[in-house]
Design a protein around this motif. Structure first.
Motif, PDB file in Angstrom:
ATOM      1  N   LEU A  99      57.167  77.517  77.493  1.00 51.44           N
ATOM      2  CA  LEU A  99      57.490  78.379  76.454  1.00 51.44           C
ATOM      3  C   LEU A  99      57.049  78.066  74.794  1.00 51.44           C
ATOM      4  O   LEU A  99      56.372  78.677  74.095  1.00 51.44           O
ATOM      5  N   GLN A 100      56.996  76.904  74.459  1.00 53.23           N
ATOM      6  CA  GLN A 100      56.682  76.294  73.249  1.00 53.23           C
ATOM      7  C   GLN A 100      55.272  76.361  72.885  1.00 53.23           C
ATOM      8  O   GLN A 100      54.902  77.162  71.956  1.00 53.23           O
ATOM      9  N   PRO A 101      54.528  75.742  73.859  1.00 49.71           N
ATOM     10  CA  PRO A 101      52.981  75.879  73.577  1.00 49.71           C
ATOM     11  C   PRO A 101      52.798  77.533  73.711  1.00 49.71           C
ATOM     12  O   PRO A 101      51.502  77.754  72.902  1.00 49.71           O
ATOM     13  N   LEU A 102      53.054  78.414  74.503  1.00 49.48           N
ATOM     14  CA  LEU A 102      52.881  79.676  74.691  1.00 49.48           C
ATOM     15  C   LEU A 102      53.082  80.441  73.166  1.00 49.48           C
ATOM     16  O   LEU A 102      52.183  81.071  72.698  1.00 49.48           O
ATOM     17  N   LEU A 103      54.160  80.260  72.665  1.00 48.89           N
ATOM     18  CA  LEU A 103      54.623  80.606  71.459  1.00 48.89           C
ATOM     19  C   LEU A 103      53.724  80.123  70.242  1.00 48.89           C
ATOM     20  O   LEU A 103      53.231  80.985  69.269  1.00 48.89           O
ATOM     21  N   ALA A 116      51.490  82.697  68.147  1.00 50.41           N
ATOM     22  CA  ALA A 116      51.737  82.733  66.685  1.00 50.41           C
ATOM     23  C   ALA A 116      50.421  82.632  66.170  1.00 50.41           C
ATOM     24  O   ALA A 116      50.233  83.253  64.890  1.00 50.41           O
ATOM     25  N   GLY A 117      49.280  81.969  66.665  1.00 51.19           N
ATOM     26  CA  GLY A 117      48.063  82.089  65.858  1.00 51.19           C
ATOM     27  C   GLY A 117      47.535  83.460  65.822  1.00 51.19           C
ATOM     28  O   GLY A 117      46.366  83.567  65.043  1.00 51.19           O
ATOM     29  N   MET A 157      59.199  86.666  69.493  1.00 49.95           N
ATOM     30  CA  MET A 157      59.646  85.417  69.194  1.00 49.95           C
ATOM     31  C   MET A 157      58.295  84.697  68.779  1.00 49.95           C
ATOM     32  O   MET A 157      58.544  83.688  67.943  1.00 49.95           O
ATOM     33  N   ALA A 158      57.261  85.114  69.174  1.00 52.08           N
ATOM     34  CA  ALA A 158      56.098  84.514  68.239  1.00 52.08           C
ATOM     35  C   ALA A 158      56.162  84.944  66.755  1.00 52.08           C
ATOM     36  O   ALA A 158      55.668  83.714  66.015  1.00 52.08           O
ATOM     37  N   ALA A 159      56.200  85.877  66.403  1.00 50.20           N
ATOM     38  CA  ALA A 159      56.368  86.077  64.930  1.00 50.20           C
ATOM     39  C   ALA A 159      57.335  85.309  64.266  1.00 50.20           C
ATOM     40  O   ALA A 159      57.261  84.698  63.304  1.00 50.20           O
ATOM     41  N   ILE A 160      58.515  85.061  64.881  1.00 47.72           N
ATOM     42  CA  ILE A 160      59.588  84.033  64.411  1.00 47.72           C
ATOM     43  C   ILE A 160      59.027  82.637  64.155  1.00 47.72           C
ATOM     44  O   ILE A 160      59.290  81.961  63.112  1.00 47.72           O
ATOM     45  N   ARG A 191      52.397  96.733  64.067  1.00 54.04           N
ATOM     46  CA  ARG A 191      51.133  96.096  64.016  1.00 54.04           C
ATOM     47  C   ARG A 191      50.944  94.859  64.507  1.00 54.04           C
ATOM     48  O   ARG A 191      50.229  94.572  65.502  1.00 54.04           O
ATOM     49  N   ALA A 192      52.023  93.901  63.975  1.00 53.95           N
ATOM     50  CA  ALA A 192      51.913  92.607  64.714  1.00 53.95           C
ATOM     51  C   ALA A 192      52.280  92.510  66.259  1.00 53.95           C
ATOM     52  O   ALA A 192      51.744  91.783  66.744  1.00 53.95           O
ATOM     53  N   LEU A 193      53.174  93.486  66.498  1.00 54.65           N
ATOM     54  CA  LEU A 193      53.543  93.446  68.007  1.00 54.65           C
ATOM     55  C   LEU A 193      52.291  93.996  68.843  1.00 54.65           C
ATOM     56  O   LEU A 193      52.101  93.500  69.987  1.00 54.65           O
ATOM     57  N   ARG A 194      51.509  94.988  68.353  1.00 61.65           N
ATOM     58  CA  ARG A 194      50.117  95.407  69.025  1.00 61.65           C
ATOM     59  C   ARG A 194      49.198  94.493  69.143  1.00 61.65           C
ATOM     60  O   ARG A 194      48.734  94.162  70.213  1.00 61.65           O
TER      61      ARG A 194
END
Length: 163
Positions: free
Chosen positions: A49-53, A57-58, A121-124, A150-153
């Motif tokens: 989960l952490q590496p995926l986020l 996030a990138g 979760m990635a945005a956070i 926009r971020a979610l897309r």
């Protein structure tokens, strides 16, 4: 057989989406992420989960404002069973926040995220990586949804490329 989390766990031969019952598809070579093509939910090994986020996030560019409001994803309310062992999953807020509620199986060490939850979760996570600890959240229906969607897309496109 796609096994996430604890490899010693006996699992069902074909994990099914706990929301809609469709088969989950492996999205990565290491099978750390399985996705439902119908409802966009995802099963993620806790250890991944952490590496995926961090990877997702990138996707956030410098154009994304750290002050944009993140809209809360309403909890679907219905508790789900683990796609691997079929035991009831625990429901909890990501980072103990009410912005996103995910489901976790302590036996299999996996998390279930519904559509758009990984994106939020990635945005956070992106904001916390940049040292921005004041995260403004609002419920759906409030103003300022454009930047959020926009971020979610962008995250959803990245997520789909992982297949």
């Amino acid at each position: 057989r796609h096994t996430l989390g604890d490899p010693t766990m006996s699992t069902v031969s074909t994990p099914l989406c706990p929301r809609c019952g469709n088969p989950l598809e492996a999205c990565r070579d290491d099978s750390a992420l399985q996705r439902c093509a119908v409802c966009d939910g995802a099963l993620v090994a806790q250890s991944s989960l952490q590496p995926l986020l961090e990877e997702l996030a990138g996707e956030f560019s410098n154009e994304d404002s750290l002050d944009d409001v993140i809209l809360a994803i309403p909890d679907k309310g219905k508790r789900v069973n683990c796609p691997q062992c079929r035991s009831p999953m625990e429901n909890y807020g990501y980072l103990s926040m009410d912005t996103v509620h995910i489901d976790g199986c302590l036996t299999c060490n996996v998390n279930w995220t519904d559509a758009n939850e990984l994106g939020v979760m990635a945005a956070i996570h992106a904001r916390s990586m940049m040292g921005h600890n004041e995260i403004q959240t609002r419920s759906h229906g409030d103003e300022d949804q454009d930047a959020h969607f926009r971020a979610l897309r962008r995250i959803r496109r990245s997520f789909r490329r992982m297949r």
